[in-house]
Design a protein around this motif. Structure first.
Motif, PDB file in Angstrom:
ATOM      1  N   TRP A  96       3.612  11.218  -8.052  1.00 12.47           N
ATOM      2  CA  TRP A  96       4.399  10.112  -8.215  1.00 12.47           C
ATOM      3  C   TRP A  96       5.509   9.827  -7.265  1.00 12.47           C
ATOM      4  N   LEU A  97       5.512   8.708  -6.694  1.00 15.33           N
ATOM      5  CA  LEU A  97       6.630   8.183  -5.859  1.00 15.33           C
ATOM      6  C   LEU A  97       7.740   7.725  -6.482  1.00 15.33           C
ATOM      7  N   TYR A  98       8.812   8.193  -6.432  1.00 14.66           N
ATOM      8  CA  TYR A  98      10.183   7.904  -7.166  1.00 14.66           C
ATOM      9  C   TYR A  98      11.180   7.022  -6.080  1.00 14.66           C
ATOM     10  N   PHE A  99      11.671   6.048  -6.492  1.00 14.07           N
ATOM     11  CA  PHE A  99      12.798   5.118  -5.754  1.00 14.07           C
ATOM     12  C   PHE A  99      14.104   5.216  -6.614  1.00 14.07           C
ATOM     13  N   GLY A 100      14.833   5.688  -6.277  1.00 13.71           N
ATOM     14  CA  GLY A 100      16.101   5.925  -7.243  1.00 13.71           C
ATOM     15  C   GLY A 100      16.071   6.426  -8.470  1.00 13.71           C
ATOM     16  N   GLY A 101      15.382   7.350  -8.347  1.00 13.79           N
ATOM     17  CA  GLY A 101      14.981   8.064  -9.716  1.00 13.79           C
ATOM     18  C   GLY A 101      13.771   7.187 -10.665  1.00 13.79           C
ATOM     19  N   VAL A 102      13.544   6.161 -10.381  1.00 12.80           N
ATOM     20  CA  VAL A 102      12.471   5.373 -10.937  1.00 12.80           C
ATOM     21  C   VAL A 102      11.205   5.439 -10.223  1.00 12.80           C
ATOM     22  N   PRO A 103       9.973   5.781 -11.204  1.00 11.82           N
ATOM     23  CA  PRO A 103       8.805   6.274 -10.759  1.00 11.82           C
ATOM     24  C   PRO A 103       7.878   4.870 -10.272  1.00 11.82           C
ATOM     25  N   PHE A 104       7.107   4.999  -9.312  1.00 16.24           N
ATOM     26  CA  PHE A 104       6.046   4.116  -8.870  1.00 16.24           C
ATOM     27  C   PHE A 104       5.177   3.954 -10.080  1.00 16.24           C
ATOM     28  N   PRO A 105       4.735   2.979 -10.606  1.00 16.13           N
ATOM     29  CA  PRO A 105       3.712   3.029 -11.851  1.00 16.13           C
ATOM     30  C   PRO A 105       2.428   3.747 -11.641  1.00 16.13           C
ATOM     31  N   VAL A 106       2.062   3.902 -10.683  1.00 19.26           N
ATOM     32  CA  VAL A 106       0.495   4.140 -10.131  1.00 19.26           C
ATOM     33  C   VAL A 106       0.649   5.440  -9.452  1.00 19.26           C
ATOM     34  N   PRO A 107       0.169   6.585 -10.014  1.00 17.48           N
ATOM     35  CA  PRO A 107       0.335   7.784  -9.145  1.00 17.48           C
ATOM     36  C   PRO A 107      -0.919   7.995  -8.099  1.00 17.48           C
ATOM     37  N   LEU A 108      -0.846   8.946  -7.130  1.00 18.46           N
ATOM     38  CA  LEU A 108      -1.905   9.252  -6.247  1.00 18.46           C
ATOM     39  C   LEU A 108      -2.663  10.633  -6.847  1.00 18.46           C
ATOM     40  N   PRO A 109      -3.827  10.536  -6.545  1.00 13.22           N
ATOM     41  CA  PRO A 109      -4.618  11.520  -7.210  1.00 13.22           C
ATOM     42  C   PRO A 109      -4.371  12.936  -6.432  1.00 13.22           C
ATOM     43  N   PHE A 110      -3.900  12.847  -5.265  1.00 12.34           N
ATOM     44  CA  PHE A 110      -3.629  14.083  -4.309  1.00 12.34           C
ATOM     45  C   PHE A 110      -2.875  13.485  -3.361  1.00 12.34           C
ATOM     46  N   GLY A 143       7.314  20.353  -8.830  1.00  9.95           N
ATOM     47  CA  GLY A 143       7.932  20.316  -7.264  1.00  9.95           C
ATOM     48  C   GLY A 143       8.499  19.090  -6.814  1.00  9.95           C
ATOM     49  N   ILE A 144       9.395  18.753  -6.004  1.00  7.98           N
ATOM     50  CA  ILE A 144       9.950  17.696  -5.271  1.00  7.98           C
ATOM     51  C   ILE A 144       9.805  17.676  -4.065  1.00  7.98           C
ATOM     52  N   TYR A 145       9.348  16.775  -3.319  1.00 10.23           N
ATOM     53  CA  TYR A 145       9.190  16.657  -1.679  1.00 10.23           C
ATOM     54  C   TYR A 145       9.849  15.540  -1.204  1.00 10.23           C
ATOM     55  N   THR A 146      10.830  15.619  -0.409  1.00 13.51           N
ATOM     56  CA  THR A 146      11.608  14.485   0.190  1.00 13.51           C
ATOM     57  C   THR A 146      11.959  14.715   1.739  1.00 13.51           C
ATOM     58  N   THR A 147      12.376  13.676   2.303  1.00 15.88           N
ATOM     59  CA  THR A 147      13.221  14.041   3.679  1.00 15.88           C
ATOM     60  C   THR A 147      14.399  13.565   3.483  1.00 15.88           C
ATOM     61  N   CYS A 148      14.949  13.281   2.465  1.00 18.71           N
ATOM     62  CA  CYS A 148      16.349  12.784   1.896  1.00 18.71           C
ATOM     63  C   CYS A 148      17.171  13.915   1.659  1.00 18.71           C
ATOM     64  N   ASP A 149      18.327  14.209   2.597  1.00 18.10           N
ATOM     65  CA  ASP A 149      19.336  15.248   2.007  1.00 18.10           C
ATOM     66  C   ASP A 149      20.437  14.749   1.230  1.00 18.10           C
ATOM     67  N   HIS A 150      20.348  13.731   0.658  1.00 24.42           N
ATOM     68  CA  HIS A 150      21.388  13.156  -0.258  1.00 24.42           C
ATOM     69  C   HIS A 150      21.033  13.855  -1.870  1.00 24.42           C
ATOM     70  N   ASN A 151      22.134  14.122  -2.614  1.00 18.15           N
ATOM     71  CA  ASN A 151      22.073  14.818  -3.914  1.00 18.15           C
ATOM     72  C   ASN A 151      22.565  13.995  -4.653  1.00 18.15           C
ATOM     73  N   PRO A 152      21.537  13.297  -5.523  1.00 17.12           N
ATOM     74  CA  PRO A 152      20.200  13.540  -5.716  1.00 17.12           C
ATOM     75  C   PRO A 152      19.651  12.647  -4.640  1.00 17.12           C
ATOM     76  N   PRO A 153      18.179  12.876  -4.247  1.00 20.34           N
ATOM     77  CA  PRO A 153      17.624  12.230  -3.171  1.00 20.34           C
ATOM     78  C   PRO A 153      17.354  10.770  -3.536  1.00 20.34           C
ATOM     79  N   HIS A 154      17.353   9.785  -2.559  1.00 18.65           N
ATOM     80  CA  HIS A 154      17.107   8.345  -2.972  1.00 18.65           C
ATOM     81  C   HIS A 154      15.531   8.042  -3.173  1.00 18.65           C
TER      82      HIS A 154
END
Length: 855
Positions: free
Chosen positions: A215-229, A182-193
């Motif tokens: 994982w939090l993605y910025f411009g398709g690049v993930p932040f290296p440390v994920p959140l457990p939940f 799943g992907i969750y965002t508030t950005c309506d751009h395709n693809p989301p920013h």
């Protein structure tokens, strides 16, 4: 025969469907045969079919079906296939797809898109499932229209301003969905920013999304440390939960986490939050806010805060450490239709607002004012009672002035001789009326650490009548005041000081005293008009209204010994010095000097009325006030000198919201001698003109703005809001000059200017001039870049006062704000990048350097 009969029935059905160019709706209540394999079909109109309503059914409502190409009913197999822009409607569910396959045995349907003939690999007519206000799309949809459960492959959907997609969405009940990849965002751009990705998500509709290993993605690049939940709220309005912290850096206190805490929505009428800030160099703060509301009755909030801030180490010579606090209570209550309680109490230590505040309007405040008022009226009599507590705290000196309490009772105007309500035949004595006002007040002041307290009563009775004689209104009046005090002052001469000046000692004398004063007078006024009707340039008429008045007032000299309100002592030069023995009391003492003055006032109002456009049926006449001009002066017959007062002139005009101008002036008729002051000689007699200006001030303001770009304005949702949300929206305070607000990219530019000029001339050789320009300039450099400037320029000192420059960048789903105070005590900068969506407003990064660091 049965097989042949079924084939004939099927052929007839297919022929009817093929004959129509576009079948818009088809109703099927059941596909069960009336005997072993017979389907009864009736033709309602050219494009609607339905089954016999008397037959039994496995479905509990009607299904509407339509297709653009063809619709095939397999009677024996109880199946139906739809081809070409097909649509199925069932209850509140609407399914659209290029291909739809319905199986009435299992109450299931399958929806599929097809590959485009012109563009290889491009899927067209992909299924879209709409349930109520929710829409889901994907490459494949499998759905059970009886259990309302289903599976969506390569799915995506939205909820308000939030969007979520997944490789597969499995609906298990009306409100719960499981999402794979799943992907969750508030950005309506395709693809989301930016977006949050999780291999496993669970969505509870209109409540929240729960995910693990996010994982939090910025411009398709993930932040290296994920959140457990993570838990993402998608419910509108208030909801309980953890308040995520904001991260940032401060040059004084180090890296920090701010506003981390918990919000508890107790019910629709009250909530509370607990927040905290922590800085890596040892500083921290704690805060809490409790809100409550009972609609149409009362609302309020209670805020408490504590801050501990330090700079430097224990061994540093310039180490600083401060402990500050704040208690604030706001309460508004309509106890009944005639009783109201308003409370706005704010207790704060001197440095609390300075520490880490990002609102310059708060930092620049010189004082903290608190008020609490209970107000009661009596409708029958018009009388009213007000009980008030007020507190004024000067932040820099920490001086405190309290009124504890102030009680005021007002008796409405009464007419004791009035006999009837017929105003046309009233006798002159029936117009006699009086009113009474009583006040009790205790003042407690703490100045420079010294505490003093004063109290007293004030009674005021005003009486008069206003008969009309011809075109004139004559109004005689009488005013009586009585003050009650429990102390007075006494001054004595105690000899000379070391520097040779008189040593005067002032002592408080505890005793009950009454101060009685009165005044009387009479006034006359009238009103007349002048009008011209040019009927040119769209002007229908211009009217000039003149309202002249004249009044006479008398007040005796209460400083004479017979009244007993003044004391005296003899100084070192043998002069007798008179003083007011009640000058320190809260309502003051009796005035000195006899007054027998006559006053003249005249006001002028110039108005214009526009003509109606005969070619426009919606056109209406408009009334515009062009100018208000008034002047007045008085002459005191009882004064020993300087009997003629200054001439006071005021003026005001306004042209809509485009332009506003107001000002006033004063002029003296007497000559001035350096070292002596004003002397009893008219300027005209000295050959220096009729009068001399002693003061002059005016203010000019304007506001200009470009047309709003309505294409960029998003419509507000009409969601149901609870009581606390409505109260919070209605209590928006007036914005200050420096109050934080997001840039409005829909307005290309706007300019607000206010120019103030004043000059005070106590003597011909002395001029005190003050002039400044307040400006708020805001414009869009491009569609996504906004620049604003707020500040003031002092023309007398030739310097800018607290300028602030703000640069904003619209990053689609994010916004960047850079605020810079280049000069002054609170110089510094703050850079902030955050998500626009309110449900993720705490997802931001802040960097600041010496921002608002002054003390």
């Amino acid at each position: 025969m049965k097989i042949l009969y079924n084939i004939i029935i099927l052929f007839v059905s297919i022929f009817i469907l093929s004959f129509q160019n576009f079948l818009t709706a088809q109703t099927i209540n059941d596909l069960k045969k009336t005997n072993s394999d017979t389907l009864l079909v009736k033709k309602i109109n050219s494009d609607t079919l339905f089954t016999n309503p008397t037959t039994s059914s496995t479905a509990d409502t009607i299904i509407y079906a339509s297709s653009n190409d063809s619709l095939i009913i397999k009677v024996v197999e109880k199946k139906m296939n739809l081809y070409g822009k097909s649509e199925i409607k069932f209850k509140s569910t609407d399914l659209k797809s290029e291909l739809i396959y319905v199986d009435f045995n299992t109450n299931t349907l399958q929806a599929r898109g097809i590959e485009s003939d012109s563009v290889p690999g491009l899927m067209i007519g992909q299924p879209v499932l709409i349930e109520g206000d929710d829409a889901y799309s994907g490459s494949k949809i499998d759905y059970n229209f009886k259990t309302t459960r289903g599976m969506i492959t390569s799915a995506k959907t939205s909820d308000g301003d939030t969007y979520y997609t997944g490789e597969k969405i499995n609906k298990v009940n009306n409100n719960t969905y499981f999402i794979a990849d799943g992907i969750y965002t508030t950005c309506d751009h395709n693809p989301p920013h930016y977006y949050f990705y999780s291999p496993k998500m669970k969505m509870i509709q209109n409540e929240q999304i729960v995910a693990r290993w996010v994982w939090l993605y910025f411009g398709g690049v993930p932040f290296p440390v994920p959140l457990p939940f993570a838990v993402f709220p998608i419910q509108s309005g208030r909801r309980s939960g953890i308040l995520p912290p904001a991260f940032g850096s401060d040059a004084r206190f180090g890296q920090y986490l701010s506003r981390f805490g918990y919000f508890w929505a107790i019910n629709d009428y009250m909530d509370i939050n607990f927040t905290s800030d922590y800085y890596t160099r040892g500083s921290y703060s704690l805060a809490s806010r409790f809100r409550y509301v009972k609609r149409y009755n009362y609302s309020g909030n209670l805020e408490v805060g504590y801050k501990f801030f330090k700079t430097g180490e224990l061994t540093d010579f310039d180490r600083t450490e401060s402990k500050d606090w704040q208690i604030r209570w706001q309460h508004h209550q309509n106890i009944n239709p005639t009783t109201r309680l308003d409370v706005n109490i704010d207790f704060v230590s001197s440095n609390y607002l300075n520490l880490t505040s990002v609102d310059l309007s708060l930092v620049l405040r010189n004082e903290i004012v608190s008020n609490a008022t209970l107000f009661k009226t009596w409708d029958e009599s018009g009388n009213s009672l007000a009980i008030n507590y007020s507190r004024r705290q000067v932040i820099q000196t920490n001086d405190i002035n309290e009124v504890l309490p102030s009680i005021s009772f007002n008796k409405a105007q009464s007419y004791p001789f009035k006999q009837s309500n017929d105003y046309t035949n009233q006798k002159w004595y029936e117009l006699f009326g009086y009113n009474y006002n009583g006040q009790f007040q205790i003042n407690r002041n703490r100045v420079a650490g010294a505490l003093t307290s004063r109290g007293g009563f004030l009674h005021t009775i005003s009486a008069g009548l206003s008969p009309k004689i011809g075109h004139f209104s004559i109004s005689p009046n009488f005013n009586y005041q009585e003050r009650w005090y429990n102390q007075r002052i006494e001054r004595t001469y105690e000899g000379l000081k070391i520097n040779g000046s008189d040593s005067i000692v002032t002592n408080d004398v505890k005793e009950i005293n009454f101060v009685r004063t009165f005044s009387m007078g009479v006034s006359a006024s009238t009103k007349f008009y002048g009008m011209v009707s040019p009927h040119i340039f769209g002007i229908a008429a211009i009217r000039h209204t003149v309202n002249p008045s004249i009044s006479y007032n008398f007040q005796p000299d209460f400083s004479t010994p017979s009244w007993g309100y003044y004391g005296s002592y003899v100084n070192s030069s043998g002069q007798t010095i008179k003083y007011n023995i009640f000058e320190r009391e809260i309502y003051g003492g009796a005035p000195a000097g006899e007054t027998q003055s006559i006053s003249f006032n005249v006001s002028n109002i110039f108005e214009m009325k526009t003509e109606v456009d005969p070619t426009d049926t919606t056109s209406k006449e408009k009334k515009i006030q062009l100018l208000n001009l008034s002047a007045g002066l008085s002459y005191n017959f009882a004064a020993d000198s300087l009997k003629l007062s200054n001439l006071f002139v005021s003026y005001r005009t306004q042209v809509g919201s485009l332009f506003s101008f107001s000002g006033s002036s004063s002029f003296t008729f007497y000559d001035y001698v350096e070292g002596v002051g004003f002397v009893n000689r008219f300027l005209a007699n000295e050959g220096k003109g009729l009068f001399r200006m002693t003061s002059f001030n005016f203010s000019v303001s304007t506001h200009l703005a470009g047309s709003r770009n309505n294409d960029d304005v998003k419509k507000d949702s009409t969601e149901q809001k609870d009581a606390l949300s409505l109260i919070q929206e209605s209590n928006i305070m007036t914005r200050g000059l420096y109050e934080e607000r997001d840039a409005d990219f829909t307005i290309p530019w706007d300019v607000s200017l206010n120019f103030n000029y004043s000059i005070f001339k106590p003597s011909p050789s002395i001029s005190n001039v003050f002039s400044n320009l307040n400006a708020n300039v805001n414009f869009n450099l491009t569609k996504n870049w906004n620049l604003s400037f707020t500040g003031s320029y002092d023309f007398d000192r030739h310097e800018f006062v607290a300028p602030q420059i703000r640069i904003s960048r619209d990053l689609h789903a994010w916004i960047m704000n850079f605020v810079w105070n280049p000069i002054g005590t609170y110089r510094g900068y703050r850079l902030e990048i955050r998500v626009k969506a309110p449900q993720l407003s705490d997802l931001k990064l802040t960097k600041r350097d010496q921002f608002f660091s002054g003390r």
